[in-house]
Design a protein around this motif. Structure first.
Motif, PDB file in Angstrom:
ATOM      1  N   PRO A 210       0.805  -1.222   0.000  1.00 13.27           N
ATOM      2  CA  PRO A 210       0.000   0.000   0.000  1.00 13.27           C
ATOM      3  C   PRO A 210       0.840   1.276   0.000  1.00 13.27           C
ATOM      4  O   PRO A 210       1.981   1.295   0.480  1.00 13.27           O
ATOM      5  CB  PRO A 210      -0.801  -0.118   1.307  1.00 13.27           C
ATOM      6  N   ARG A 211       0.267   2.339  -0.502  1.00 11.19           N
ATOM      7  CA  ARG A 211       0.957   3.624  -0.570  1.00 11.19           C
ATOM      8  C   ARG A 211       1.294   4.152   0.828  1.00 11.19           C
ATOM      9  O   ARG A 211       2.328   4.774   1.042  1.00 11.19           O
ATOM     10  CB  ARG A 211       0.064   4.636  -1.300  1.00 11.19           C
ATOM     11  N   GLU A 212       0.434   3.875   1.810  1.00 12.44           N
ATOM     12  CA  GLU A 212       0.631   4.387   3.163  1.00 12.44           C
ATOM     13  C   GLU A 212       1.470   3.445   4.020  1.00 12.44           C
ATOM     14  O   GLU A 212       1.313   3.371   5.236  1.00 12.44           O
ATOM     15  CB  GLU A 212      -0.725   4.599   3.850  1.00 12.44           C
ATOM     16  N   ILE A 213       2.389   2.712   3.388  1.00 12.99           N
ATOM     17  CA  ILE A 213       3.090   1.633   4.083  1.00 12.99           C
ATOM     18  C   ILE A 213       3.928   2.132   5.252  1.00 12.99           C
ATOM     19  O   ILE A 213       4.057   1.435   6.268  1.00 12.99           O
ATOM     20  CB  ILE A 213       3.957   0.828   3.085  1.00 12.99           C
ATOM     21  N   ASP A 214       4.514   3.315   5.169  1.00 10.82           N
ATOM     22  CA  ASP A 214       5.351   3.814   6.265  1.00 10.82           C
ATOM     23  C   ASP A 214       4.557   3.933   7.562  1.00 10.82           C
ATOM     24  O   ASP A 214       4.950   3.389   8.611  1.00 10.82           O
ATOM     25  CB  ASP A 214       5.964   5.175   5.909  1.00 10.82           C
ATOM     26  N   GLN A 215       3.434   4.631   7.499  1.00  8.96           N
ATOM     27  CA  GLN A 215       2.583   4.803   8.671  1.00  8.96           C
ATOM     28  C   GLN A 215       2.014   3.461   9.129  1.00  8.96           C
ATOM     29  O   GLN A 215       1.962   3.173  10.327  1.00  8.96           O
ATOM     30  CB  GLN A 215       1.446   5.764   8.343  1.00  8.96           C
ATOM     31  N   ALA A 216       1.613   2.631   8.161  1.00  7.56           N
ATOM     32  CA  ALA A 216       0.971   1.367   8.499  1.00  7.56           C
ATOM     33  C   ALA A 216       1.921   0.423   9.230  1.00  7.56           C
ATOM     34  O   ALA A 216       1.545  -0.244  10.202  1.00  7.56           O
ATOM     35  CB  ALA A 216       0.440   0.703   7.233  1.00  7.56           C
ATOM     36  N   VAL A 217       3.165   0.345   8.776  1.00  5.80           N
ATOM     37  CA  VAL A 217       4.134  -0.549   9.415  1.00  5.80           C
ATOM     38  C   VAL A 217       4.452  -0.077  10.829  1.00  5.80           C
ATOM     39  O   VAL A 217       4.585  -0.887  11.756  1.00  5.80           O
ATOM     40  CB  VAL A 217       5.409  -0.660   8.548  1.00  5.80           C
ATOM     41  N   GLU A 218       4.576   1.221  11.021  1.00  5.88           N
ATOM     42  CA  GLU A 218       4.811   1.759  12.367  1.00  5.88           C
ATOM     43  C   GLU A 218       3.653   1.383  13.290  1.00  5.88           C
ATOM     44  O   GLU A 218       3.858   0.955  14.431  1.00  5.88           O
ATOM     45  CB  GLU A 218       4.948   3.284  12.305  1.00  5.88           C
TER      46      GLU A 218
END
Length: 269
Positions: free
Chosen positions: A233-241
């Motif tokens: 997903p495009r929002e992977i940075d926030q999602a992984v955190e």
């Protein structure tokens, strides 16, 4: 079927000899009971429980409710002895965001092994817990299983909990599920880069795997060339955190049930 690490995707919801499936609104459990069933479905014999959560790409409406739901499931997999030492391992590459769930989660595990001989009057007795992130073979030149096996000899008398990013076949599973199983894990298997497995057979103590799917495979064709691609997903940075924080707190809650949510938050912040 495209590559997947999720038992709920690999095993159909129809009757399979030697497989038991139990499903509720948010928890799906697959138990592979026989060696014949394991060979038939392509998964090791054992128990796989998948917890559905709100999309990690967004702020949840009930964060601690999700933490508790995952924690309650994980607690069912832990050794019966509440004092048994535990080693928590964060697999993956900290520098590649979709693969960073494990390393990020380990940073927020409450480690207590060094406190076992220290009296802490403000807190109840704490289980002995260690946490490591061994990196990946491309960074260290060492198989994660070999690294963990050596440390487990010292620090994991009860079990090892391994945290890793997974691959899913269906896009809707990405960052909306957490799989917990008692069969260990083969790092990279979901993306076709399988390394030596971490399991009770290779490590010497029970290995519980906690995984969050962050990538899925799609077909890609250009002119005469056809090859699979892994997307995220495009929002992977926030999602992984967010996924790492949720998983780490769920593990902390399961390992230290005598501590309140506020105490855990304060100790790992």
């Amino acid at each position: 079927m495209r590559r997947t690490d999720l038992a709920m995707e690999q095993i159909p919801n129809k009757a399979v000899n030697g497989v038991r499936i139990n499903q509720s609104e948010s928890v799906h459990t697959v138990e592979i009971l026989t060696d014949e069933a394991a060979e038939s479905v392509g998964k090791p014999k054992g128990k796989y429980t998948t917890v559905s959560v709100e999309n990690f790409c967004k702020s949840p409406s009930d964060f601690w409710g999700e933490v508790k739901r995952i924690s309650d499931v994980l607690a069912e997999f832990l050794p019966d002895n509440p004092d048994a030492p535990v080693l928590v391992v964060g697999l993956g590459n900290r520098m590649i965001t979709p693969d960073a769930v494990g390393p990020l989660a380990v940073e927020k595990i409450l480690v207590t092994r060094h406190l076992q001989k220290i009296a802490l009057p403000s807190l109840p007795p704490l289980r002995s817990v260690c946490a490591v992130s061994p990196g990946v073979m491309g960074q260290t030149g060492i198989e994660s299983s070999a690294f963990v096996r050596r440390i487990a000899d010292v620090a994991a008398g009860g079990c090892v909990i391994v945290i890793d990013a997974l691959a899913a076949a269906e896009v809707e599973r990405l960052l909306t599920t957490v799989q917990i199983c008692d069969t260990g894990i083969s790092p990279g298997s979901g993306v076709g880069n399988s390394r030596a497995e971490l399991s009770e057979k290779t490590i010497g103590v029970p290995v519980i795997a906690v995984g969050v799917p962050t990538v899925t495979e799609i077909p890609f064709s250009k002119k005469e060339t056809s090859m699979p691609m892994m997307i995220t997903p495009r929002e992977i940075d926030q999602a992984v955190e967010h996924a790492a924080r949720t998983v780490s707190l769920a593990i902390n809650c399961a390992l230290h049930p005598n501590l309140t949510a506020d105490e855990l938050s304060a100790l790992v912040s």
